[in-house]
Design a protein around this motif. Sequence first.
Motif, PDB file in Angstrom:
ATOM      1  N   THR A  11       0.833  -1.206   0.000  1.00 15.36           N
ATOM      2  CA  THR A  11       0.000   0.000   0.000  1.00 15.36           C
ATOM      3  C   THR A  11       0.868   1.256   0.000  1.00 15.36           C
ATOM      4  N   ASP A  12       0.503   2.201  -0.824  1.00 12.22           N
ATOM      5  CA  ASP A  12       1.183   3.491  -0.879  1.00 12.22           C
ATOM      6  C   ASP A  12       0.450   4.460   0.050  1.00 12.22           C
ATOM      7  N   PHE A  13       1.040   4.700   1.214  1.00 11.95           N
ATOM      8  CA  PHE A  13       0.369   5.534   2.201  1.00 11.95           C
ATOM      9  C   PHE A  13       0.575   7.032   1.963  1.00 11.95           C
ATOM     10  N   GLU A  17      -6.177   8.721   0.375  1.00 10.67           N
ATOM     11  CA  GLU A  17      -7.245   7.739   0.601  1.00 10.67           C
ATOM     12  C   GLU A  17      -6.729   6.546   1.408  1.00 10.67           C
ATOM     13  N   ASN A  18      -5.523   6.073   1.070  1.00 12.53           N
ATOM     14  CA  ASN A  18      -4.933   4.945   1.795  1.00 12.53           C
ATOM     15  C   ASN A  18      -4.563   5.336   3.220  1.00 12.53           C
ATOM     16  N   LYS A  19      -4.021   6.530   3.368  1.00 15.22           N
ATOM     17  CA  LYS A  19      -3.662   7.028   4.700  1.00 15.22           C
ATOM     18  C   LYS A  19      -4.896   7.097   5.598  1.00 15.22           C
ATOM     19  N   ALA A  21      -7.670   5.437   5.254  1.00 11.88           N
ATOM     20  CA  ALA A  21      -8.160   4.077   5.510  1.00 11.88           C
ATOM     21  C   ALA A  21      -7.413   3.435   6.679  1.00 11.88           C
ATOM     22  N   MET A  22      -6.110   3.682   6.758  1.00  9.45           N
ATOM     23  CA  MET A  22      -5.340   3.135   7.875  1.00  9.45           C
ATOM     24  C   MET A  22      -5.699   3.826   9.183  1.00  9.45           C
ATOM     25  N   HIS A 114      -6.292  -3.412   6.035  1.00 15.77           N
ATOM     26  CA  HIS A 114      -5.831  -2.342   6.917  1.00 15.77           C
ATOM     27  C   HIS A 114      -6.183  -2.636   8.378  1.00 15.77           C
ATOM     28  N   ASP A 132       1.951  -3.370   6.857  1.00 19.17           N
ATOM     29  CA  ASP A 132       1.306  -3.618   5.561  1.00 19.17           C
ATOM     30  C   ASP A 132       1.995  -4.773   4.824  1.00 19.17           C
TER      31      ASP A 132
END
Length: 516
Positions: A11-13, A17-19, A21-22, A114, A132
């Motif tokens: 995952t590219d934090f 959006e990914n950040k 989600a975490m 996540h 991850d």
Amino acid sequence: MVVAYKHEPFTDFTVEENKQAMLDALKKVEADLGKEYPLIIGGERITTEDKIVSVNPANKDEIIGYVSKANKELAEKAMKTAEEAFESFWRKSDPAVRADILFRSAAIVRKRKHEFSALLIKEGGKPWNEADADTAEAIDFMEYYGRQMLKLKNGVEVESRPIEFNQFHYIPLGVGLVISPWNFLFAIMAGTTVAAMVTGNTVLLKPASATPVIAYKFMEVLEEAGMPAGVVNYIPGPGSEVGDYLVDHPRTRFVSFTGSREVGTRIFERAGVVHEGQKWLKRTIIEMGGKDTIVVDKEADLELAAQSIVKSAFGFSGQKCSACSRAVIHADVYDQVEKRVIELTKEVSAGNPATNEHFTGPVIDQAAYDKIMSYVEIGKNEGELLVGGDSDDSKGWFVNPTVFGNVAPDARIMQEEIFGPVVALSKAKDFDEAIEIANNTEYGLTGAVITNNRSHLEQAREDFHVGNLYFNRGCTGAIVGYQPFGGFNMSGTDSKAGGPDYLIQHMQGKTTSEMF
């Protein structure tokens, strides 16, 4: 027909959006902190008064969960349950059905990726990217071993003659004891468990006492995926009681262990004893420690070398059996590499991994903290403390990345596994001596060579005696199915987890021959 599988992407934090989600997943996990978790034997939830208390190594006051603790009586109950499940249905179950349980488990984890990673951050003290990667590797193990079982389910072709028809196929061994580690608390725990299960064995899962909650969560995944009761039994408990009892048990068919050299050699020795009522020689699948070296040649990309040393030494606080704990550098470029390693190390610090602001998180517990700091004191007498050496255990167990320079090849910090964020730098007068130093430990797990000299790469391919050797990259980060993982000498039985030979170690070959 099963579609081809590569590996679970990381995952590219940096993507917002990914950040987010975490961050949401961390909140969800935090809402579950402090719960109680029972044993699972034959699908039955069993609560005991005696509990394992799982704490956040970055914040000792934060309780991850209270986990019921098995004892000898419950270990015996689990053994009988597992043996009954093996004999009554699991050993003859369809391998394709077993593989499907793994594929469905992988899909469940992938949907909640996540959430699982957030639990690894809390229970294992893993930075976001390390957590991850751990979750991704767990998914990879399930996918890979499921596909490997489909390849092996019909056996291997052997020669026949006009007067006979010969077949060679694999059958499961029996009840296996899986003792998993705390450092890859999801990936290795899941990988060793499903490898034993998908091959038709039943399992007694004893996770590391420091990280038992993630193993319980994985049991829930297996059950949701359709694993029958009794196939995997969850029995966390002290190694001195539950572990020894089951390693010695005459009905234990094999032991799969990942952990320290001290415990691994003890298990190997105990498993070699034939007890009354035992009618087989127990098989052991053992992965222990390492004292892993990055060799830097004079004909090397020196920036790559320094980056590789720092990332391999301090990723997950050096708590990987593959971590770089030694760098052997050609004398002609030693000063340049040392200077750059110091600069890079000063850019990283140990801190709370939940914030995603630190490259290095905590070490796992007080015992690890004390051991690492004792080696820091030893290092001060064996080399030059270049950076780090300081620590703080007031709130969590934090040790700042530490580098020692000009260390003799036979020094203790060059020979003994520290399992923390400490790396020793040593000089070699030429490439031959660098390889000689790299091989001078009792371990043989991973290593790396940074050089643009092709003849030196080929020399290392032949003479650098490790199970996983990497060229022009760091010495950590094996990917399932790409770099089968396991080491030589005191690093274990070279079981090559995530490789094409791994499942076979959980089975036995049977030849049938029919005369016409």
